[in-house]
Motif scaffolding. Structure first.
Motif, PDB file in Angstrom:
ATOM      1  N   SER A  38       0.819  -1.201   0.000  1.00  0.00           N
ATOM      2  CA  SER A  38       0.000   0.000   0.000  1.00  0.00           C
ATOM      3  C   SER A  38       0.859   1.260   0.000  1.00  0.00           C
ATOM      4  CB  SER A  38      -0.949  -0.001   1.196  1.00  0.00           C
ATOM      5  OG  SER A  38      -0.225   0.002   2.404  1.00  0.00           O
ATOM      6  N   VAL A  39       2.009   1.212   0.660  1.00  0.00           N
ATOM      7  CA  VAL A  39       2.918   2.355   0.649  1.00  0.00           C
ATOM      8  C   VAL A  39       3.472   2.572  -0.743  1.00  0.00           C
ATOM      9  CG1 VAL A  39       5.129   3.204   1.500  1.00  0.00           C
ATOM     10  CG2 VAL A  39       3.518   2.174   3.071  1.00  0.00           C
ATOM     11  N   PHE A  40       3.886   1.483  -1.407  1.00  0.00           N
ATOM     12  CA  PHE A  40       4.420   1.616  -2.759  1.00  0.00           C
ATOM     13  C   PHE A  40       3.344   2.089  -3.731  1.00  0.00           C
ATOM     14  CE2 PHE A  40       7.631  -1.619  -1.300  1.00  0.00           C
ATOM     15  CZ  PHE A  40       8.653  -0.695  -1.202  1.00  0.00           C
ATOM     16  N   ALA A  41       2.124   1.645  -3.536  1.00  0.00           N
ATOM     17  CA  ALA A  41       1.038   2.093  -4.407  1.00  0.00           C
ATOM     18  C   ALA A  41       0.795   3.589  -4.234  1.00  0.00           C
ATOM     19  CB  ALA A  41      -0.236   1.308  -4.103  1.00  0.00           C
ATOM     20  N   ALA A  42       0.879   4.072  -3.008  1.00  0.00           N
ATOM     21  CA  ALA A  42       0.693   5.506  -2.770  1.00  0.00           C
ATOM     22  C   ALA A  42       1.819   6.315  -3.385  1.00  0.00           C
ATOM     23  CB  ALA A  42       0.600   5.784  -1.270  1.00  0.00           C
ATOM     24  N   ILE A  43       3.038   5.803  -3.332  1.00  0.00           N
ATOM     25  CA  ILE A  43       4.175   6.518  -3.914  1.00  0.00           C
ATOM     26  C   ILE A  43       4.056   6.558  -5.435  1.00  0.00           C
ATOM     27  CG2 ILE A  43       6.681   6.390  -4.274  1.00  0.00           C
ATOM     28  CD1 ILE A  43       6.876   5.389  -1.388  1.00  0.00           C
ATOM     29  N   GLU A  44       3.549   5.484  -6.049  1.00  0.00           N
ATOM     30  CA  GLU A  44       3.403   5.470  -7.495  1.00  0.00           C
ATOM     31  C   GLU A  44       2.403   6.516  -7.968  1.00  0.00           C
ATOM     32  OE1 GLU A  44       2.474   1.549  -8.777  1.00  0.00           O
ATOM     33  OE2 GLU A  44       4.415   0.749  -8.151  1.00  0.00           O
ATOM     34  N   GLU A  45       1.388   6.801  -7.154  1.00  0.00           N
ATOM     35  CA  GLU A  45       0.402   7.803  -7.531  1.00  0.00           C
ATOM     36  C   GLU A  45       0.985   9.218  -7.497  1.00  0.00           C
ATOM     37  OE1 GLU A  45      -3.154   7.509  -5.310  1.00  0.00           O
ATOM     38  OE2 GLU A  45      -3.516   5.436  -5.883  1.00  0.00           O
ATOM     39  N   ILE A  46       2.102   9.405  -6.833  1.00  0.00           N
ATOM     40  CA  ILE A  46       2.695  10.728  -6.712  1.00  0.00           C
ATOM     41  C   ILE A  46       3.345  11.171  -8.019  1.00  0.00           C
ATOM     42  CG2 ILE A  46       4.511  12.006  -5.483  1.00  0.00           C
ATOM     43  CD1 ILE A  46       3.834  10.541  -3.033  1.00  0.00           C
ATOM     44  N   THR A  47       3.458  10.302  -8.974  1.00  0.00           N
ATOM     45  CA  THR A  47       4.136  10.641 -10.224  1.00  0.00           C
ATOM     46  C   THR A  47       3.322  11.567 -11.112  1.00  0.00           C
ATOM     47  OG1 THR A  47       3.298   8.646 -11.279  1.00  0.00           O
ATOM     48  CG2 THR A  47       5.463   8.500 -10.215  1.00  0.00           C
ATOM     49  N   LEU A  48       2.257  12.134 -10.610  1.00  0.00           N
ATOM     50  CA  LEU A  48       1.459  13.085 -11.379  1.00  0.00           C
ATOM     51  C   LEU A  48       2.276  14.340 -11.673  1.00  0.00           C
ATOM     52  CD1 LEU A  48      -1.827  12.860  -9.312  1.00  0.00           C
ATOM     53  CD2 LEU A  48      -1.340  11.737 -11.466  1.00  0.00           C
ATOM     54  N   GLU A  49       1.906  15.042 -12.732  1.00  0.00           N
ATOM     55  CA  GLU A  49       2.639  16.249 -13.087  1.00  0.00           C
ATOM     56  C   GLU A  49       2.319  17.404 -12.146  1.00  0.00           C
ATOM     57  OE1 GLU A  49       2.492  17.300 -17.147  1.00  0.00           O
ATOM     58  OE2 GLU A  49       2.844  15.264 -17.831  1.00  0.00           O
ATOM     59  N   GLU A  50       1.105  17.437 -11.627  1.00  0.00           N
ATOM     60  CA  GLU A  50       0.732  18.499 -10.697  1.00  0.00           C
ATOM     61  C   GLU A  50       0.307  17.886  -9.370  1.00  0.00           C
ATOM     62  OE1 GLU A  50      -2.314  20.965 -12.292  1.00  0.00           O
ATOM     63  OE2 GLU A  50      -0.926  22.053 -13.564  1.00  0.00           O
ATOM     64  N   ARG A  51       0.794  18.480  -8.291  1.00  0.00           N
ATOM     65  CA  ARG A  51       0.416  18.041  -6.950  1.00  0.00           C
ATOM     66  C   ARG A  51      -0.098  19.255  -6.194  1.00  0.00           C
ATOM     67  NH1 ARG A  51       6.147  15.263  -5.970  1.00  0.00           N
ATOM     68  NH2 ARG A  51       6.145  14.031  -7.857  1.00  0.00           N
ATOM     69  N   SER A  52      -1.224  19.105  -5.578  1.00  0.00           N
ATOM     70  CA  SER A  52      -1.816  20.232  -4.858  1.00  0.00           C
ATOM     71  C   SER A  52      -2.125  19.829  -3.423  1.00  0.00           C
ATOM     72  CB  SER A  52      -3.086  20.704  -5.557  1.00  0.00           C
ATOM     73  OG  SER A  52      -4.036  19.665  -5.575  1.00  0.00           O
ATOM     74  N   LEU A  53      -2.173  20.822  -2.564  1.00  0.00           N
ATOM     75  CA  LEU A  53      -2.481  20.621  -1.148  1.00  0.00           C
ATOM     76  C   LEU A  53      -3.487  21.660  -0.686  1.00  0.00           C
ATOM     77  CD1 LEU A  53       0.976  19.986   0.549  1.00  0.00           C
ATOM     78  CD2 LEU A  53      -0.850  18.346   0.211  1.00  0.00           C
ATOM     79  N   SER A  54      -4.174  21.299   0.348  1.00  0.00           N
ATOM     80  CA  SER A  54      -5.057  22.231   1.021  1.00  0.00           C
ATOM     81  C   SER A  54      -4.697  22.170   2.507  1.00  0.00           C
ATOM     82  CB  SER A  54      -6.509  21.827   0.777  1.00  0.00           C
ATOM     83  OG  SER A  54      -7.378  22.811   1.236  1.00  0.00           O
ATOM     84  N   LEU A  55      -4.082  23.229   3.014  1.00  0.00           N
ATOM     85  CA  LEU A  55      -3.604  23.276   4.401  1.00  0.00           C
ATOM     86  C   LEU A  55      -4.315  24.394   5.149  1.00  0.00           C
ATOM     87  CD1 LEU A  55       0.221  22.988   3.690  1.00  0.00           C
ATOM     88  CD2 LEU A  55      -1.297  21.151   4.411  1.00  0.00           C
ATOM     89  N   TYR A  56      -4.514  24.197   6.451  1.00  0.00           N
ATOM     90  CA  TYR A  56      -5.137  25.210   7.300  1.00  0.00           C
ATOM     91  C   TYR A  56      -4.437  25.227   8.648  1.00  0.00           C
ATOM     92  CZ  TYR A  56      -8.628  27.575  10.144  1.00  0.00           C
ATOM     93  OH  TYR A  56      -9.266  28.440  11.008  1.00  0.00           O
TER      94      TYR A  56
ATOM     95  N   LEU B 249       4.174  13.206   1.139  1.00  0.00           N
ATOM     96  CA  LEU B 249       3.495  12.259   2.019  1.00  0.00           C
ATOM     97  C   LEU B 249       2.096  12.760   2.372  1.00  0.00           C
ATOM     98  CD1 LEU B 249       3.617   9.662   3.696  1.00  0.00           C
ATOM     99  CD2 LEU B 249       4.598  11.016   5.529  1.00  0.00           C
ATOM    100  N   ILE B 250       1.967  14.037   2.684  1.00  0.00           N
ATOM    101  CA  ILE B 250       0.651  14.616   2.980  1.00  0.00           C
ATOM    102  C   ILE B 250      -0.245  14.505   1.757  1.00  0.00           C
ATOM    103  CG2 ILE B 250      -0.573  16.741   3.562  1.00  0.00           C
ATOM    104  CD1 ILE B 250       1.914  17.541   5.196  1.00  0.00           C
ATOM    105  N   PHE B 251       0.316  14.769   0.569  1.00  0.00           N
ATOM    106  CA  PHE B 251      -0.433  14.644  -0.678  1.00  0.00           C
ATOM    107  C   PHE B 251      -0.928  13.209  -0.876  1.00  0.00           C
ATOM    108  CE2 PHE B 251      -0.343  13.639  -5.249  1.00  0.00           C
ATOM    109  CZ  PHE B 251      -1.332  14.505  -5.700  1.00  0.00           C
ATOM    110  N   ALA B 252      -0.051  12.226  -0.655  1.00  0.00           N
ATOM    111  CA  ALA B 252      -0.422  10.812  -0.821  1.00  0.00           C
ATOM    112  C   ALA B 252      -1.484  10.398   0.199  1.00  0.00           C
ATOM    113  CB  ALA B 252       0.806   9.930  -0.704  1.00  0.00           C
ATOM    114  N   LEU B 253      -1.358  10.877   1.435  1.00  0.00           N
ATOM    115  CA  LEU B 253      -2.347  10.535   2.467  1.00  0.00           C
ATOM    116  C   LEU B 253      -3.700  11.154   2.158  1.00  0.00           C
ATOM    117  CD1 LEU B 253      -0.223  10.856   5.712  1.00  0.00           C
ATOM    118  CD2 LEU B 253      -1.139   8.765   4.699  1.00  0.00           C
ATOM    119  N   ALA B 254      -3.698  12.353   1.601  1.00  0.00           N
ATOM    120  CA  ALA B 254      -4.949  13.018   1.261  1.00  0.00           C
ATOM    121  C   ALA B 254      -5.666  12.310   0.109  1.00  0.00           C
ATOM    122  CB  ALA B 254      -4.683  14.472   0.885  1.00  0.00           C
TER     123      ALA B 254
END
Length: 110
Positions: free
Chosen positions: A36-54, A102-107
């Motif tokens: 599951s960790v490797f699957a989450a890391i593979e999804e990070i290969t997107l060209e754009e990564r966004s976050l929503s922080l508060y 990591l925050i992006f993958a968890l979200a």
């Protein structure tokens, strides 16, 4: 005396059935979690990564793209550093990109 009871075996000892089954159960749990960790890391290969922080202390927020076309967006990184600063001393440190990934993958995980 150790808190963890790690069995030690010599070449003359035989591995009991109970110990073998316990070992296989642990191996299965470890292999499932690492997939599951490797699957989450593979999804990070997107060209754009966004976050929503508060930040609830300062009532500041960030909602935007921090990674685009294989590189970090400098203005977004500055805003994230500012939002995640120490509110007591008002000191901002450089936030590691791996933490943001990591925050992006968890979200993204359901």
């Amino acid at each position: 005396m150790s808190i963890l009871k790690v069995p030690s075996y010599s070449f003359e000892d035989r591995l009991s059935r109970r110990h073998f089954l316990r070992l296989m159960a642990w191996a299965g749990l470890i292999s499932c979690s690492s997939n599951s960790v490797f699957a989450a890391i593979e999804e990070i290969t997107l060209e754009e990564r966004s976050l929503s922080l508060y930040n609830p202390y300062s009532k500041e927020n960030f909602n935007g793209i921090y990674w685009c076309d294989g590189d970090c967006v400098a203005s977004a990184k500055e805003n994230i550093n500012h939002i995640m600063r120490d509110n007591r001393t008002d000191e901002a440190k450089e936030i590691d990109l791996h933490l943001l990934d990591l925050i992006f993958a968890l979200a993204k995980t359901p």
